[in-house]
Design an enzyme around this catalytic site. Structure first.
Site, PDB file in Angstrom:
ATOM      1  N   CYS A 133       0.849  -1.182   0.000  1.00 31.50           N
ATOM      2  CA  CYS A 133       0.000   0.000   0.000  1.00 31.50           C
ATOM      3  C   CYS A 133       0.887   1.235   0.000  1.00 31.50           C
ATOM      4  CB  CYS A 133      -0.914   0.026   1.223  1.00 31.50           C
ATOM      5  SG  CYS A 133      -1.914   1.523   1.285  1.00 31.50           S
ATOM      6  N   GLY A 249      -6.051  -3.039 -14.173  1.00 32.01           N
ATOM      7  CA  GLY A 249      -6.848  -2.484 -15.263  1.00 32.01           C
ATOM      8  C   GLY A 249      -7.751  -3.466 -15.981  1.00 32.01           C
TER       9      GLY A 249
END
Lengths: 309, 258
Positions: A133, A249
């Site tokens: 993260c 994506g």
């Protein structure tokens, strides 16, 4: 003619998913929130929002920014904490029959170990280590960008957790291959890749003769990172043997096939859930349709066919 | 399925210099209440674009759209009769109660107040609708022709920054006067953030209930991504609330203004 049974299932260290379409952490809530848009239990699994030991309130200021072909986020791991997750969210997951992977994040190795122990104790069948993260001050990505640190962390978690252990890899590294090998050598059952790409959005307004600038620095996701993810998955698939769950994506069925072609065994859908909230369920249906139409009876048959070209 | 809907654009009307009224026929949407919004899929863009509902009647959703970027340009480029995909209904609602209500809109922020005003009037609740605009050409003509008054839409009070129609100045300049004259029990506002802050603070000074409708860039629309949070003060604790799901309507007293 006998109807062939269609087997889309994926199994990783005892964790069974009915199909390879998974939704990515942070984009799909904790449990059945997306039932307002689609049938969540039809998915292979959902990955829960990243969970920490204590609740976190996340970052202040603007948190999301739309870019061409994607978005940047700097949520900062806002979450309800593991205790509330077990009490409020886990029963809903079980009741709804939703297969899930618990995404865990921490500031220290001890945090990860404790979370893994809690997952083990509560019979949670799969966890994903968030070691990538980019949006928190300490921990997290520091574990995912140094191969030795990652190796040691995965090894420690492994000792405390016997079910399916997935390590989510950051693309923000010098060597994709080395970091993937570190995860494998540490004892991971699978890797998921890629987490968001470090990025920055700038918005300029020109008002009354002066510029006003807003910036959002965080993790870039969405269709614009697909080529980065394809390259990353392609490279690591050449050096590790454990399953790769591709992220980056993925929006259309063609995207899914492209990732299978570079070695992915399953995929996660993230940002596309915001654009098309029923995207993941549609991919399950598209996959089924394709396999029926072209006579593939199980997933690995399809994956081998597309990878072998 | 569920909150994801397909509709048809029935009508697009220019109703001020930059604002268009768009009517969408939505056979799968049975109810939308004042305060709620819809989020429209725009080809080639990651985020759906949220719009407050200005009217809802028999599966026809009216939204007011101001041209200001790729999303709004895409929607306004669609032809009448073309299909459109959107999430609805999203968000919480204004509370509809029998309290004398002062409605404060500014610019495109007036959009959800038209629907609330209509509902309140149907229930015979006394309302006073005040709205501020930059200039006379920016005044949004009401989407409810029957409630319209010539040149002023359905507003009971209008201000323009340049004084070209109605009272000169920002709507905030007239808050005290409006409260003194109308004597509301409650203020409801939708406007840019600086105006909302002044409205909420003024309401608090007068001990009036206050509901405000807020706006933020949104991703998921259902509260899961935590991208659109604002802070509320509840008791002595500051907590995050999402504009997309917990809002867009909030108690003006609770919002923490940064």
């Amino acid at each position: 003619m006998a109807v062939k049974t269609l087997d889309l299932s994926v199994e990783i260290n005892g964790f069974e998913m009915k199909n390879p379409i998974i939704t990515a952490s942070g984009t799909y809530g904790y449990n059945n929130e997306f039932d307002v848009f689609c049938d969540v239990k039809a998915l292979g699994a959902i990955v829960t929002k990243g969970i920490t030991l204590e609740p976190r309130s996340g970052n202040e200021g603007e948190r999301i920014f739309e870019t061409t072909g994607g978005m940047i986020n700097r949520i900062g791991l806002e979450n309800i904490g593991i205790e509330a997750f077990l009490k409020e969210k886990l029963p809903v997951l079980n009741k709804c029959g939703i297969d899930f992977i618990l995404n865990i994040a921490g500031n220290t190795p001890e945090d990860y170990i404790k979370l893994a122990q809690i997952a083990q104790k509560n019979n949670i069948k799969a966890i994903e280590l968030n070691v990538s993260c980019p949006n928190v001050q300490h921990g997290c990505i520091e574990f995912g960008t140094n191969k030795q640190t990652l190796y040691e962390l995965v090894q420690m978690v492994r000792k405390n957790y016997e079910h399916c252990l997935i390590v989510k890899l950051s693309p923000n590294v010098t060597s994709a291959e080395e970091i993937a090998e570190a995860a494998q050598n540490g004892g991971a059952d699978a890797v998921s890749a890629i987490n968001t790409v470090r990025g920055m959005g700038v918005k300029l307004d020109f008002l009354n003769g002066r510029f006003k600038k807003t910036t959002v620095s965080g993790g870039l996701s969405g269709q614009c990172i697909k080529p980065v993810a394809l390259s990353f998955v392609d490279r690591i698939s050449k050096v590790i043997d454990i399953p790769i769950i591709a992220i980056g994506g993925i929006t259309s069925f063609e995207d899914v096939l492209e990732f299978f072609s570079v070695g992915a065994k399953a995929v996660q859908i993230g940002t596309a859930n915001f654009t098309h909230p029923n995207a993941a369920e549609k991919l399950v249906n598209d996959l089924k349709k394709f396999m029926i139409q072209y006579n593939f009876s199980n997933l690995s048959e399809l994956q081998q066919a597309v990878k072998g070209v | 399925m569920g909150k994801n809907n397909q509709g048809t654009i029935k009508d697009i009307q220019k109703i001020s210099e930059e604002v268009y009224s768009v009517k969408i026929y939505a056979p799968t949407v049975d109810e939308i209440l004042p305060g709620q919004y819809i989020s429209i899929l725009c080809e080639g863009l990651t985020f759906r674009r949220p719009f407050s509902v200005s009217d809802f009647d028999n599966h026809i959703i009216t939204v007011l759209i101001k041209k200001r970027g790729k999303g709004t340009e895409y929607i306004l480029s669609r032809k009448v009769g073309s299909s459109i995909e959107f999430s609805a209904p999203l968000g919480n609602v204004f509370s509809v109660e029998n309290k004398k209500t002062l409605l404060i809109g500014a610019g495109i922020g007036a959009a959800p107040l038209f629907y609330l005003n209509k509902k309140l009037k149907e229930l015979k609740v006394k309302t006073f609708f005040a709205a501020g605009f930059l200039s006379k050409d920016d005044i949004i003509v009401t989407p409810h022709p029957t409630l319209s008054r010539k040149g002023r839409g359905e507003y009971d009070f209008v201000s323009t920054d340049d004084g070209s129609n109605g009272n000169k100045g920002s709507i905030c300049d007239y808050l005290e006067k409006l409260i003194a004259e109308f004597k509301p029990e409650k203020i409801v506002s939708c406007a840019p953030r600086p105006v909302l802050k002044i409205v909420a603070q003024t309401a608090q000074q007068h001990g009036l209930d206050c509901e405000i409708c807020m706006e933020k860039v949104m991703a998921c629309g259902i509260g899961v991504c935590r991208g659109c949070v604002i802070q509320l003060m509840q008791g002595d604790r500051v907590i995050n609330k999402t504009v997309c799901k917990d809002g867009p309507v909030f108690n003006g007293k609770e919002v923490v203004w940064q």
